[in-house]
Motif scaffolding. Structure first.
Motif, short mmCIF file in Angstrom:
data_model
loop_
_atom_site.label_atom_id
_atom_site.label_comp_id
_atom_site.label_asym_id
_atom_site.label_seq_id
_atom_site.Cartn_x
_atom_site.Cartn_y
_atom_site.Cartn_z
N ARG A 73 0.92 -1.16 -0.05
CA ARG A 73 0.07 -0.01 -0.07
C ARG A 73 0.85 1.23 -0.13
NH1 ARG A 73 -2.55 -3.05 3.86
NH2 ARG A 73 -1.72 -1.77 5.50
N ALA A 74 1.88 1.37 0.76
CA ALA A 74 2.72 2.28 0.78
C ALA A 74 3.65 2.43 -0.43
CB ALA A 74 3.74 2.25 2.11
N TYR A 75 3.96 1.65 -1.14
CA TYR A 75 4.79 1.50 -2.17
C TYR A 75 3.82 2.20 -3.55
CZ TYR A 75 8.10 0.97 -6.07
OH TYR A 75 9.02 1.16 -6.95
N ALA A 76 2.43 1.66 -3.47
CA ALA A 76 1.48 2.12 -4.48
C ALA A 76 1.20 3.85 -4.20
CB ALA A 76 0.50 1.42 -4.10
N LYS A 77 1.28 4.26 -2.93
CA LYS A 77 1.15 5.49 -2.79
C LYS A 77 2.35 6.39 -3.13
CE LYS A 77 -1.72 5.23 1.44
NZ LYS A 77 -1.78 5.29 2.83
N ILE A 78 3.52 5.81 -3.05
CA ILE A 78 4.89 6.52 -3.45
C ILE A 78 4.77 6.57 -5.07
CG2 ILE A 78 7.31 6.07 -3.80
CD1 ILE A 78 7.15 4.56 -0.81
N THR A 79 4.29 5.48 -5.82
CA THR A 79 4.61 5.44 -6.96
C THR A 79 3.55 6.30 -7.83
OG1 THR A 79 3.47 3.33 -7.20
CG2 THR A 79 5.81 3.38 -7.24
N GLU A 84 9.76 10.48 -5.82
CA GLU A 84 11.13 10.05 -6.02
C GLU A 84 11.59 9.02 -5.02
OE1 GLU A 84 15.12 11.75 -8.06
OE2 GLU A 84 14.02 13.28 -6.34
N HIS A 85 12.19 7.82 -5.33
CA HIS A 85 12.48 6.88 -4.51
C HIS A 85 13.74 5.98 -4.98
CE1 HIS A 85 9.59 4.99 -7.04
NE2 HIS A 85 9.91 3.68 -6.90
N TRP A 86 14.27 5.25 -4.22
CA TRP A 86 15.38 4.61 -4.52
C TRP A 86 15.37 3.23 -4.19
CZ3 TRP A 86 15.33 9.66 -2.63
CH2 TRP A 86 15.53 10.44 -3.52
N ALA A 87 16.07 2.14 -4.39
CA ALA A 87 16.25 0.74 -4.04
C ALA A 87 17.49 0.83 -3.12
CB ALA A 87 16.65 -0.26 -5.19
N ASP A 88 18.30 1.93 -2.83
CA ASP A 88 19.50 1.84 -2.02
C ASP A 88 19.43 3.38 -1.38
OD1 ASP A 88 20.09 3.12 -4.72
OD2 ASP A 88 22.20 2.90 -4.18
N PRO A 89 20.49 3.42 -0.10
CA PRO A 89 20.66 4.68 0.43
C PRO A 89 21.62 5.46 -0.14
CG PRO A 89 21.79 2.88 1.25
CD PRO A 89 20.97 2.31 0.51
N GLN A 90 22.14 5.10 -1.05
CA GLN A 90 23.13 5.88 -1.96
C GLN A 90 22.48 6.54 -3.20
OE1 GLN A 90 24.01 2.74 -1.46
NE2 GLN A 90 25.34 2.95 0.38
N VAL A 106 12.80 0.22 0.46
CA VAL A 106 12.62 1.42 -0.45
C VAL A 106 13.21 2.50 0.46
CG1 VAL A 106 10.16 2.03 0.04
CG2 VAL A 106 11.67 2.76 -2.27
N TYR A 107 13.85 3.33 -0.46
CA TYR A 107 14.17 4.73 0.35
C TYR A 107 13.53 5.98 -0.53
CZ TYR A 107 18.19 1.78 2.24
OH TYR A 107 18.52 0.80 2.85
N LEU A 108 13.24 6.87 0.52
CA LEU A 108 12.55 8.08 -0.09
C LEU A 108 12.98 9.20 0.95
CD1 LEU A 108 8.71 8.46 0.65
CD2 LEU A 108 10.16 6.34 1.25
N LEU A 109 12.51 10.58 0.48
CA LEU A 109 12.72 11.61 1.33
C LEU A 109 11.37 12.28 1.75
CD1 LEU A 109 15.34 13.67 -0.69
CD2 LEU A 109 15.52 12.35 1.02
#
Length: 124
Positions: A73-79, A84-90, A106-109
């Motif tokens: 559910r959270a990832y659906a909201k993000i997309t 903007e999101h990433w698979a890694d902290p870098q 997943v990582y996001l701001l």
């Protein structure tokens, strides 16, 4: 061991906006607010308190453990919202999730620029 995490103050540019962002993404409960704090409550009674600090603040890292359905559910909201999101902290693998530690992450701001990590399996 009896120590348990109880609460944290998260420095916020706009405390109300931050509280709503976290309440929505983490499916958190509303909590009474007081003074400079806008509060939400997550599992185990942990209180997240959002407030504007009296000085500039560096971004922090906050990781949240979600079950698989909540992560979906959270990832659906993000997309859906084009966050903007990433698979890694870098932030070298944009627009993806990871499958590390036997789960997904997943990582996001957040709206104040803090680094959020959503995971489905703890590291340990």
């Amino acid at each position: 061991m009896t120590a348990r995490f109880n609460h944290t103050i998260i420095a916020s540019i706009d405390a109300a906006e931050m509280a709503e962002f976290y309440r929505d993404l983490l499916e958190a409960d509303e909590a009474p607010s007081w003074g400079p704090f806008v509060n939400v409550q997550i599992a185990d009674g942990v209180l997240l308190q959002f407030a504007a600090p009296p000085m500039e603040f560096p971004p922090q890292h906050y990781a949240y453990l979600l079950d698989d359905a909540h992560f979906d559910r959270a990832y659906a909201k993000i997309t859906d919202r084009g966050v903007e999101h990433w698979a890694d902290p870098q932030r070298s693998r944009p627009g993806r999730i990871n499958h590390e530690h036997g789960g997904r992450g997943v990582y996001l701001l957040d709206p104040s620029g803090h680094y959020l990590e959503l995971i489905t399996q703890p590291y340990l």
